[in-house]
Motif scaffolding. Structure first.
Motif, PDB file in Angstrom:
ATOM      1  N   SER A  25      34.281  84.273  20.968  1.00  0.00           N
ATOM      2  CA  SER A  25      34.182  84.339  19.504  1.00  0.00           C
ATOM      3  C   SER A  25      35.527  84.690  18.855  1.00  0.00           C
ATOM      4  O   SER A  25      35.733  84.446  17.674  1.00  0.00           O
ATOM      5  N   GLU A  26      36.430  85.295  19.661  1.00  0.00           N
ATOM      6  CA  GLU A  26      37.722  85.715  19.119  1.00  0.00           C
ATOM      7  C   GLU A  26      38.873  84.813  19.570  1.00  0.00           C
ATOM      8  O   GLU A  26      40.034  85.071  19.235  1.00  0.00           O
ATOM      9  N   LEU A  27      38.539  83.806  20.350  1.00  0.00           N
ATOM     10  CA  LEU A  27      39.581  83.029  21.033  1.00  0.00           C
ATOM     11  C   LEU A  27      40.661  82.503  20.094  1.00  0.00           C
ATOM     12  O   LEU A  27      41.863  82.712  20.317  1.00  0.00           O
ATOM     13  N   GLU A  28      40.231  81.851  19.012  1.00  0.00           N
ATOM     14  CA  GLU A  28      41.217  81.206  18.146  1.00  0.00           C
ATOM     15  C   GLU A  28      42.077  82.187  17.356  1.00  0.00           C
ATOM     16  O   GLU A  28      43.106  81.804  16.817  1.00  0.00           O
ATOM     17  N   ASN A  29      41.626  83.443  17.305  1.00  0.00           N
ATOM     18  CA  ASN A  29      42.451  84.458  16.640  1.00  0.00           C
ATOM     19  C   ASN A  29      43.415  85.148  17.600  1.00  0.00           C
ATOM     20  O   ASN A  29      44.148  86.041  17.200  1.00  0.00           O
ATOM     21  N   ASN A  30      43.349  84.758  18.870  1.00  0.00           N
ATOM     22  CA  ASN A  30      44.158  85.443  19.870  1.00  0.00           C
ATOM     23  C   ASN A  30      45.033  84.473  20.666  1.00  0.00           C
ATOM     24  O   ASN A  30      45.342  84.730  21.828  1.00  0.00           O
ATOM     25  N   LEU A  31      45.405  83.371  20.010  1.00  0.00           N
ATOM     26  CA  LEU A  31      46.162  82.344  20.736  1.00  0.00           C
ATOM     27  C   LEU A  31      47.502  82.887  21.235  1.00  0.00           C
ATOM     28  O   LEU A  31      48.011  82.440  22.259  1.00  0.00           O
ATOM     29  N   ASP A  32      48.046  83.866  20.511  1.00  0.00           N
ATOM     30  CA  ASP A  32      49.335  84.441  20.920  1.00  0.00           C
ATOM     31  C   ASP A  32      49.241  85.190  22.254  1.00  0.00           C
ATOM     32  O   ASP A  32      50.248  85.459  22.899  1.00  0.00           O
ATOM     33  N   ARG A  33      48.031  85.537  22.650  1.00  0.00           N
ATOM     34  CA  ARG A  33      47.867  86.243  23.923  1.00  0.00           C
ATOM     35  C   ARG A  33      47.735  85.266  25.103  1.00  0.00           C
ATOM     36  O   ARG A  33      47.629  85.683  26.256  1.00  0.00           O
ATOM     37  N   ILE A  34      47.732  83.981  24.794  1.00  0.00           N
ATOM     38  CA  ILE A  34      47.611  82.983  25.872  1.00  0.00           C
ATOM     39  C   ILE A  34      49.012  82.578  26.323  1.00  0.00           C
ATOM     40  O   ILE A  34      49.861  82.208  25.501  1.00  0.00           O
ATOM     41  N   ASP A  35      49.229  82.646  27.617  1.00  0.00           N
ATOM     42  CA  ASP A  35      50.563  82.439  28.171  1.00  0.00           C
ATOM     43  C   ASP A  35      50.816  80.941  28.383  1.00  0.00           C
ATOM     44  O   ASP A  35      50.228  80.311  29.261  1.00  0.00           O
ATOM     45  N   LYS A  36      51.691  80.369  27.561  1.00  0.00           N
ATOM     46  CA  LYS A  36      51.937  78.928  27.606  1.00  0.00           C
ATOM     47  C   LYS A  36      52.620  78.500  28.915  1.00  0.00           C
ATOM     48  O   LYS A  36      52.578  77.354  29.297  1.00  0.00           O
ATOM     49  N   THR A  37      53.260  79.483  29.574  1.00  0.00           N
ATOM     50  CA  THR A  37      54.030  79.130  30.778  1.00  0.00           C
ATOM     51  C   THR A  37      53.167  79.125  32.041  1.00  0.00           C
ATOM     52  O   THR A  37      53.620  78.731  33.101  1.00  0.00           O
ATOM     53  N   LYS A  38      51.921  79.611  31.929  1.00  0.00           N
ATOM     54  CA  LYS A  38      51.072  79.708  33.123  1.00  0.00           C
ATOM     55  C   LYS A  38      49.875  78.773  33.041  1.00  0.00           C
ATOM     56  O   LYS A  38      49.453  78.378  31.962  1.00  0.00           O
TER      57      LYS A  38
END
Lengths: 371, 77, 371, 77
Positions: A301-314
């Motif tokens: 439910s919070e995924l789209e508000n936390n995109l900055d916590r997703i590591d683009k390099t992994k």
């Protein structure tokens, strides 16, 4: 005499002046499928100076029944890239840009701003409404075409204050009222007729000749060869509501009718790999809790508000209680153009078991259940 | 009044015909749609717009007689 | 699922039965030009089992404004052959036969007899009347399409006792009433629309679905997007007169509106070459007479009655008093499918001078003027 | 009677319009053509067929009023 565009130039309605207008126009074509192929062929042949093609899909055998830019030699290739290669032979004098990715609310505005005219050759309502709204926001004329079995519709929206697609059909239909795209057959030659008509509207807009189909919906039936043209009126309230909401446009998410390909893999795939971000998308109340610094905890439910916590390099390995919400999370991230997301097929309990069985490995993925 | 109705796309699959003529005594487009909903059970599950005499109209429009078209959206490409 | 024709097969109007009908049909397409390209693309994609393509022309730069099967890579190639190569990639599961020659009264009947449906994508009245008459004589349905600037016509002739093209327009127009083809411009996308409509008619004939445009002429205007369908009636007298004359059909000659490309070269080209047949097409009374065993004497007026005297194994260098009738002779021979004919640009007097200047060469082309 | 005339292809280049309406008192298609020949000088050099109310007719056909179309042949491909 041997001019490539001679047959245009000798027409008094076009001439060198008109041909120069064609050369100076930038057209973005959404989708290189059934409609996109003839649209692209004829805009390329006509000498449209810059043509953008956006399509994330790859060429499949069942496409070849109507998608005439492709062939055995391009099976499995990205459609935008395969189309560009074929079209560059047809006309080497223009610039063709292939975008081998999905059109999203995140990239649409920036992309549309780089073109003069948008042509919709997409195959699902979600993209059609996205394209319509982005055309309104960027104030670009939109040449619309759509097909169903033996019938087609053509119109020009957002052109000189003409109606938009939402003035005709305000909202996407309820999902079960319209068949899923993969279930519908289509007469292969139909997109040839409709797509060519779309290319014709593009040229009329560029040249300023004839009557552009703005404020009109052309309905064509290939079985009866009947064509009717219906008048559509602009609904100012609807257009304004799209404009009012434009600050939120890039935050929107598409909800595809057509199945999105989600990579679902077993947790075993990741046990021997480094450079993985594990993401737990369960909600706060769900048990068992896992405490491990290497696991990112973001409820779906919070995924789209936390995109900055997703590591683009992994690589992202996403899991939940049973493997269903993790799939949904991957869909969402893919639509946001976030690459390398995988849904773990196993549920949390099984995942913990798998990881704890790896006795010998002192890796960072060892987990401890709290409570 | 005499009304000629054209059905497009999926709608013609529900009605099993592209076109039909009928005499109708109601006065609004919405009343005609109610009659058609009774005649064709699955019609109410369908999304469509209505045109009268080649112009898109709201369901609250007065019927003038002549041509009515039921237009569903198409997604395909 | 991965069936190439899946999107046809899942349509209740087509199904596997319909797709099998498509696979079992042989279609001959006349001309691989503006109309031929989309016709061929969509019939190939649809899986028409055998497709014949007849076109003697080569791909030129000015074709690429609308002839979307070609490109930089096929400039100068014969169109039928270039089309076949491209189409075989689109569908490797069908048989495509390229005839890189002119359709003539001499070869039409035999060719048409090998196919089920004829599609006219030609670009001149002479071929259109030839195609119509041969369709009547061989009793084949003819899917007609023609374009002019921004407008197109589509119809199906000779189908279930429907009218023929002559029932609509009994005779070719007077030459000066219709512009020569090379002078007319055309909106590039127009043949895309009209040719796709022709392919659609072919499929409806094969499948037996919908309303075939027989007894009807569809008129489409790309500038206004207007389409009207006019009823045409069969004129039995006209059809019967074509049938009555069928024994003479193969003797007829075409008289092209469109300029035929004649190879006009200087006599100097031939002075150093062996294996040349020189043909003098002047009439009996013309001076100076040339007496030389290596020169064949056939007056232009007698040319077609003396084809057996033309050496198929040699290059033919044709001359006359001034270089005009020799050009006409080459046109006639080319239309009769006789290859390697060249019109000598110089007149007879100059030719004699050139040849007699070649002192050192004791070749067979030395000429002596009688009288 | 009221006649609406549509011109196609080259014919519309001679008439400089796609369409026109006129009142005509003659009774045959051929009479209408004579009038048009007078109005448009170059029309008589053109090949065309005539349709009345969406059906091809001979020039000896009676005018009924309504739609007339002048159709030239097209050669292009």
């Amino acid at each position: 005499m041997t001019n490539r565009y001679n047959r245009h130039i000798i027409l008094s309605e076009i001439g060198q002046v008109g041909q120069d207008k064609i050369s100076n126009t930038k057209v973005l074509v959404i989708g290189a499928g059934g409609l996109g192929c003839p649209i692209l062929q004829y805009l390329t042949a006509a000498g449209v100076g810059t043509i953008g093609i956006i399509d994330f899909d790859v060429v499949e055998l069942s496409n070849l029944q109507r998608q005439v830019l492709f062939g055995t030699s391009t099976l499995g290739k990205n459609k935008a890239i395969a189309a560009k290669e074929r079209l560059e032979d047809l006309n080497s004098a223009i610039s063709i840009i292939a975008y081998g990715k999905k059109l999203t609310h995140q990239n649409a505005i920036n992309l549309f701003n780089q073109y003069d005219i948008i042509v919709d050759g997409s195959d699902n309502f979600e993209t059609r409404y996205l394209v319509n709204d982005a055309s309104i926001i960027t104030n670009k004329p939109l040449v619309f075409g759509a097909i169903y079995k033996f019938e087609g519709q053509v119109s020009v929206f957002n052109y000189n204050n003409s109606p938009s697609y939402r003035c005709l059909f305000p909202n996407p239909p309820e999902k079960d009222s319209v068949p899923n795209c993969s279930e519908i057959g289509v007469l292969g030659v139909l997109p040839g007729i409709i797509g060519s008509m779309q290319a014709n509207e593009v040229l009329k807009i560029i040249l300023g000749v004839g009557n552009v189909l703005s404020g009109k919906l052309l309905c064509y039936n290939a079985l009866t060869s009947n064509m009717s043209t219906l008048k559509i009126n602009r609904n100012e309230l609807i257009v304004q509501s799209v404009l009012k909401d434009k600050e939120n446009f890039h935050k929107k998410e598409m909800d595809f009718n057509c199945e999105v390909q989600v990579n679902s893999v077993s947790i075993e795939t990741f046990l021997s790999e480094e450079n993985i971000q594990f993401i737990d998308v369960r909600e706060a109340h769900e048990q068992p809790k896992i405490e491990n610094s290497s696991i990112t905890y973001i409820p779906l439910s919070e995924l789209e508000n936390n995109l900055d916590r997703i590591d683009k390099t992994k690589k992202k390995a996403i899991f939940c209680q049973s493997g269903i919400r993790s799939k949904r999370a991957v869909e969402i991230l893919q639509k946001l153009d976030i690459q390398n997301c995988f849904s773990i097929t196993e549920g949390t309990l099984e995942i913990i078991k798998h990881i704890n069985n790896r006795h010998c490995d002192g890796g960072t993925t060892e987990v401890i259940c709290s409570k | 009044m005499h009304i000629n109705i054209k059905y497009f796309g999926q709608i013609s699959e529900v009605t099993q015909t592209d076109e039909e003529s009928l005499e109708f005594s109601g006065s609004l487009v919405s009343e005609l749609l109610e009659t058609l909903n009774e005649k064709y059970d699955k019609l109410k599950n369908k999304d469509f717009q209505v045109a009268q005499n080649q112009e898109l109209v709201s369901t609250e429009t007065k019927l003038t007689g002549g041509d009515i078209a039921l237009l569903p959206p198409f997604a395909g490409g």
